[in-house]
Write a protein that holds these residues in place. Structure first.
Motif, short mmCIF file in Angstrom:
data_model
loop_
_atom_site.label_atom_id
_atom_site.label_comp_id
_atom_site.label_asym_id
_atom_site.label_seq_id
_atom_site.Cartn_x
_atom_site.Cartn_y
_atom_site.Cartn_z
N ALA A 119 0.83 -1.21 0.00
CA ALA A 119 0.00 0.00 0.00
C ALA A 119 0.87 1.25 0.00
O ALA A 119 0.52 2.26 -0.64
CB ALA A 119 -0.94 -0.01 1.20
N ASP A 122 2.33 1.64 -3.50
CA ASP A 122 1.31 2.04 -4.46
C ASP A 122 0.76 3.44 -4.20
O ASP A 122 -0.10 3.91 -4.95
CB ASP A 122 0.14 1.04 -4.45
CG ASP A 122 0.55 -0.33 -4.97
OD1 ASP A 122 1.60 -0.44 -5.64
OD2 ASP A 122 -0.19 -1.30 -4.71
N GLU A 124 -1.12 4.49 -1.68
CA GLU A 124 -2.51 4.46 -1.21
C GLU A 124 -2.77 5.35 0.00
O GLU A 124 -3.91 5.64 0.31
CB GLU A 124 -2.92 3.02 -0.89
CG GLU A 124 -2.98 2.12 -2.11
CD GLU A 124 -3.33 0.68 -1.78
OE1 GLU A 124 -3.92 0.44 -0.71
OE2 GLU A 124 -3.01 -0.19 -2.60
N LEU A 125 -1.72 5.78 0.68
CA LEU A 125 -1.86 6.66 1.84
C LEU A 125 -1.21 8.00 1.57
O LEU A 125 -0.22 8.09 0.83
CB LEU A 125 -1.17 6.05 3.07
CG LEU A 125 -1.81 4.88 3.76
CD1 LEU A 125 -0.94 4.43 4.92
CD2 LEU A 125 -3.20 5.23 4.27
#
Length: 156
Positions: A119, A122, A124-125
């Motif tokens: 994550a 990628d 994502e945060l």
């Protein structure tokens, strides 16, 4: 004319990787309010960065870990809208080996969680600068130390 003097401050980050997850907190204060990053904060006078990382880790998450080694240093330098220096931190990233506990946000953290490394990679945060890069560096170093037998087999 008044010119503010910005003095570099020393901070420490506790970089904990376990089971392909990084322990992160979402910050409740500036700089980086609302962003995810490694637990950490100021190094107090007379305290080593290793000690500060362990103290901040416990204060912000309740977790226990052992400091393994200094991983790297990160300069955080920010300027205001006029281009003037607004802040300067030198962050000592400390590689830590997880020992015990379940993350619970406290002190300067809004949230605390084990975040999958995938994550982070990628995006994502919404994270502080260099969090994914630091997680990858820590993972590689942990794997290297494990192959040498320098870490417990329980730490993944």
């Amino acid at each position: 004319m008044h010119i503010a003097m910005i003095i570099p401050r020393l901070g420490a980050l506790a970089v904990v990787i376990r089971d392909d997850h990084a322990l992160l907190v979402r910050r409740s204060k500036n700089p980086d309010y609302g962003l995810w990053g490694f637990p950490g904060g100021h190094v107090e006078p007379g305290e080593t960065a290793l000690e500060a990382a362990m103290r901040e880790l416990h204060e912000e998450t309740g977790l226990h870990a052992d400091p393994v080694e200094y991983l790297t240093n990160i300069d955080v330098i920010r300027h205001d809208e006029t281009g003037a220096l607004a802040l300067h931190y030198l962050l000592a990233a400390v590689l830590c080996e997880y020992r015990a506990g379940t993350p619970v946000a406290a002190d300067d953290a809004l949230e605390a969680a084990w975040v999958p490394l995938a994550a982070l990679r990628d995006g994502e945060l919404n994270t502080s600068a260099r969090v994914a890069e630091l997680a990858d560096l820590a993972t590689a170093r942990m794997n290297q130390l494990r192959r040498r037998g320098s870490l417990s087999a329980e730490t993944r």
